[in-house]
Design a protein around this motif. Structure first.
Motif, PDB file in Angstrom:
ATOM      1  N   TRP A 181       0.833  -1.197   0.000  1.00  0.00           N
ATOM      2  CA  TRP A 181       0.000   0.000   0.000  1.00  0.00           C
ATOM      3  C   TRP A 181       0.867   1.247   0.000  1.00  0.00           C
ATOM      4  O   TRP A 181       1.879   1.322   0.693  1.00  0.00           O
ATOM      5  CB  TRP A 181      -0.900  -0.006   1.248  1.00  0.00           C
TER       6      TRP A 181
ATOM      7  N   SER B   5       0.193   5.457   0.255  1.00  0.00           N
ATOM      8  CA  SER B   5      -0.835   6.427   0.596  1.00  0.00           C
ATOM      9  C   SER B   5      -1.181   7.320  -0.596  1.00  0.00           C
ATOM     10  O   SER B   5      -0.297   7.913  -1.217  1.00  0.00           O
ATOM     11  CB  SER B   5      -0.383   7.292   1.773  1.00  0.00           C
TER      12      SER B   5
ATOM     13  N   ASP C 290      -3.169  10.484   5.704  1.00  0.00           N
ATOM     14  CA  ASP C 290      -2.660   9.110   5.665  1.00  0.00           C
ATOM     15  C   ASP C 290      -2.563   8.480   7.053  1.00  0.00           C
ATOM     16  O   ASP C 290      -2.114   7.342   7.188  1.00  0.00           O
ATOM     17  CB  ASP C 290      -1.288   9.067   4.988  1.00  0.00           C
TER      18      ASP C 290
ATOM     19  N   ASP D 257       2.786   6.288   5.340  1.00  0.00           N
ATOM     20  CA  ASP D 257       2.749   6.541   3.896  1.00  0.00           C
ATOM     21  C   ASP D 257       2.889   5.276   3.068  1.00  0.00           C
ATOM     22  O   ASP D 257       2.403   5.217   1.938  1.00  0.00           O
ATOM     23  CB  ASP D 257       3.873   7.516   3.515  1.00  0.00           C
TER      24      ASP D 257
END
Length: 283
Positions: A167, A169, A174, A178
C-alpha cells in the motif's frame, strides 16, 4: 566548530570570504576560471585533513576533536597553518618512503607557489569539487521532487531491497503512515514495515518522531525517511526504543541505499532518480 553536524563546503567558503578582506591576489581568478581564494583555502584544508583536524564527507566539512584542540593550543594563525602543513608533509614523506617519523624541520616556509602547485592537492581539489557538485545536484533534485513522486521513489527502493509493498498512501490524510510493506508477497510473515516519508528541508524533531513511534506495534518495523534529517533528540529517541524497532533514514543514507540497489531497480524506478557513476582515482 560551531556546526558539530558539519557544514557544507560551499557555505564554509562563503562565510570565510565574508569574514576576511581578500588581497588583490586572493581575489583574482585563474585563466582556466575559478577564484584563486577558493583554491588556496581548499588546498589548506588538505593539510588539516591529513593532520587529523578535519574530515570531509559528501561535500560536508567537519572539525575533529583533535582539530578543536589544535585550535585552542595554537592561537597564532600562521603557526596553526604551518603546523598543519608540517603534519601533511610528514604524512606525504611517510607515504613515499615508508617512514613513520620525519625530521622536525619538514617545513620552515610555505610559499604561495607551493600552496598552489602541489599535484596531490590538485587531485584532491578536482575530486572534491566534482563530489560536492554531484551531491548538491542530487540533493536539490530530491528536495524539489513532488512529494508523492518522492513517496513512490521510497517504495521503489523497498521493492529493490526485496520487500513487497502492499500500500502507498494516496493524496490526502494518511494517518501517519505513507507506505506499508512486508517480507513476503502475501504479507503472512512478520515484520510488517510501516514507513513515513517527509520531503522537507528542516530536521524532524523528537515530537514528530514520537507520533510515528506510537503507530508502531510490537510486530512492526518503523522506517522514517526524511530529506531534512533528524535532530539529536529524535536520533536519541529512536536509539532508546526497547520494544519498537525504528530506523531513521536521512538524505545521505537514502542516496547510499539507492546507489547500492540501483541495479535491482525496475526501469521505471530508475527514471525517478537516474544516476551514472563516474570513476575518479581517489586522492
Amino acid at each position: 566548530m560551531a556546526a558539530p553536524d558539519g557544514m557544507a563546503a560551499r557555505d564554509a567558503l562563503t562565510q570565510l570570504s565574508n569574514l576576511v578582506t581578500l588581497t588583490s591576489y586572493e581575489a583574482g581568478t585563474y585563466e582556466s576560471g575559478g577564484q584563486r581564494f577558493e583554491k588556496i583555502v581548499r588546498f589548506a584544508t588538505v593539510d588539516c585533513v591529513k593532520a587529523g583536524w578535519m574530515l570531509k564527507h559528501k561535500g560536508t566539512w567537519f572539525v575533529t576533536p583533535a582539530g578543536t584542540q589544535a585550535y585552542k593550543e595554537l592561537d597564532d594563525a600562521e603557526l596553526f597553518y604551518k603546523s598543519a602543513v608540517k603534519l601533511y608533509r610528514q604524512w606525504k614523506l611517510a607515504q613515499q618512503n615508508g617512514l613513520t617519523n620525519t625530521a622536525d624541520d619538514v617545513v620552515e616556509n610555505v610559499t604561495e607557489a607551493e600552496v598552489e602547485n602541489d599535484a596531490e592537492k590538485e587531485t584532491s581539489f578536482t575530486y572534491e569539487q566534482a563530489e560536492e557538485q554531484a551531491w548538491a545536484e542530487i540533493e536539490y533534485y530530491l528536495r524539489t521532487m513532488n512529494p508523492f513522486d518522492f513517496q513512490d521513489l521510497v517504495a521503489d527502493l523497498l521493492k529493490a531491497m526485496g520487500h513487497y509493498v502492499s500500500w502507498i498512501s494516496p493524496p490526502g490524510k494518511d494517518g501517519g503512515v505513507d507506505i506499508l510493506a512486508y517480507t513476503d508477497p502475501l504479507g503472512t510473515r512478520p515484520p510488517r514495515i510501516k514507513v513515513q516519508v517527509k520531503r522537507v528541508a528542516q530536521k524532524v524533531t523528537s515530537d514528530t518522531l514520537r507520533s510515528f513511534v506510537s503507530l508502531i506495534g510490537n510486530g512492526d518495523v518503523g522506517l522514517f525517511v526524511s530529506t531534512g534529517g533528524f535532530t539529536r533528540d529524535a536520533e536519541e529517541l529512536a536509539r532508546m526504543q526497547e520494544t519498537r524497532r525504528i530506523t531513521l533514514i536521512d538524505m545521505s543514507k537514502l542516496i547510499d541505499l539507492w546507489i547500492e540497489f540501483y541495479g535491482k531497480l525496475e526501469d521505471t524506478a530508475r527514471r525517478r532518480l537516474p544516476l551514472t557513476p563516474i570513476y575518479f582515482l581517489t586522492p
